[in-house]
Design an enzyme around this catalytic site. Sequence first.
Site, short mmCIF file in Angstrom:
data_model
loop_
_atom_site.label_atom_id
_atom_site.label_comp_id
_atom_site.label_asym_id
_atom_site.label_seq_id
_atom_site.Cartn_x
_atom_site.Cartn_y
_atom_site.Cartn_z
N THR A 118 -22.45 10.35 -16.10
CA THR A 118 -23.12 9.06 -15.94
C THR A 118 -23.76 8.96 -14.56
O THR A 118 -23.31 9.60 -13.60
CB THR A 118 -22.13 7.90 -16.10
OG1 THR A 118 -21.23 7.90 -14.97
CG2 THR A 118 -21.34 8.00 -17.38
N GLU A 155 -19.75 11.73 -12.38
CA GLU A 155 -20.46 10.52 -11.97
C GLU A 155 -21.59 10.87 -11.01
O GLU A 155 -21.34 11.44 -9.94
CB GLU A 155 -19.52 9.53 -11.28
CG GLU A 155 -18.50 8.89 -12.19
CD GLU A 155 -17.66 7.85 -11.45
OE1 GLU A 155 -17.33 6.83 -12.07
OE2 GLU A 155 -17.35 8.06 -10.26
N CYS A 156 -22.82 10.54 -11.36
CA CYS A 156 -23.99 10.69 -10.49
C CYS A 156 -24.13 12.14 -10.01
O CYS A 156 -24.69 12.97 -10.72
CB CYS A 156 -23.94 9.70 -9.35
SG CYS A 156 -25.57 9.40 -8.61
N GLY A 157 -23.65 12.48 -8.83
CA GLY A 157 -23.69 13.87 -8.41
C GLY A 157 -22.96 14.78 -9.37
O GLY A 157 -23.35 15.94 -9.57
#
EC number: 6.3.5.11
Length: 439
Positions: free
Chosen positions: A417, A316-318
């Site tokens: 994501t 997720e993201c990072g």
Amino acid sequence: MEGFVLAGTSSGVGKTVATLATLTALEDAGYQPQPAKAGPDFIDPSHHEALVDTPSRTLDPWLAGEDGMRRTYWRGTGDICVVEGVMGLYDGTKTSTAAVAEGLDLPVVLVVDAKAGMESVAATALGFAQYADRIGVDIEVAGILAQRAHGGRHADGIRDALPEDLTYFGRIPPMSDLEIPDRHLGLHMGSEAGLDRDALSTAAETIDIERLVETARAPPEVATTERNTGDSPADRRVAVAQDSAFCFIYPSVLERLRSEASVEPFSPVAGDSVPDADAIYLPGGYPELHGESLETGGTLDEIAVRAADGVPVYGECGGLMALSESLTTTDGDTYEMAGVLPADIEMQDRYQALDHVELEARADTVAATSGAHRRGHEFHYSAATLGSDASFAFDMVRGDGIDGEHDGLTEYSTIGTYCHCHGESGAFDRLLAVPSKDI
């Protein structure tokens, strides 16, 4: 567990400091407080946890749904829950602090900046209380906590100006020791720049904590959702990255993972070997601050091998950034990442997305079955340059995602994501339940 909401008149009014001072006052009075945060934030809750050593509950009706939000509240522990609001009380409509207070039926204590006012502070509080009726929101504004207020005539003037149905719960004195440094994405994390406990205890002395406790009440309870597959947690193992680069983890996510599996933490920044596991989870955080360690530590290389072998990996993201080909900082330094997903990530000088989002699955992946919807939140300063073979798991119903229309880059049984999901969202159920060969 009874509780109340500390809501601000706006962002920057001092809600986090007021919350930390209130938690300190409760502890100093012999209570065991349970901190919580309205909205999707990771950073303010890190300060709550650093202070009282209890994970802060994430209360967001968009992320978790109304019932999921209530379940999240009731999974908390302690004598009394202190919920820090998000932005101003009414900002954000369906995801506002007012929506959280209404959904949980908790009283609201308004944090008002009293630095340059007395009667006007009371007028502000009265306006906020009456505005609820104007827009049809069923909440009780019980009173105020005056931020940056001096004692003596200043405090007396504020107290005397309040109408009888608004209680004066005390004040936070102006103190230079009660300032938290910030950077991109917000304040520094609680583990990096927590406030001085003695300064908080001094501020806590001017809070009428017993009156706050008397005002608190308990939300309606909701039935728990039993989702265990029947296998014991020991039958499955999930490796979870947890360090200063991967620190954006909702407690509800860890609770969801632990309900079905043994959670095995590891640190990519420290170069840890990836635990032997059935799945790998890379949460968000600050990989851009640890590019060299991530490039040279060897952990991302090991994750790439596991991903190629078909082990489910969810970033997720990072985590998405770490799974990409490369990461370039705002200083122009480029670091090799895991190279699992066909994207090069570059940090920008201003944020690229900030909103609650909704995704619709295009196909079966480790995060959803085809056609399923996922709700979450995106907030990032990076942008992705995609390879020609990029494949996406989700169409965007709301929000920007990776390219404005899609989110969830996929390769093997790996997905990355920009969307952060709550443990009540359903996003982690398939990761735990479905063997990699079936995805």
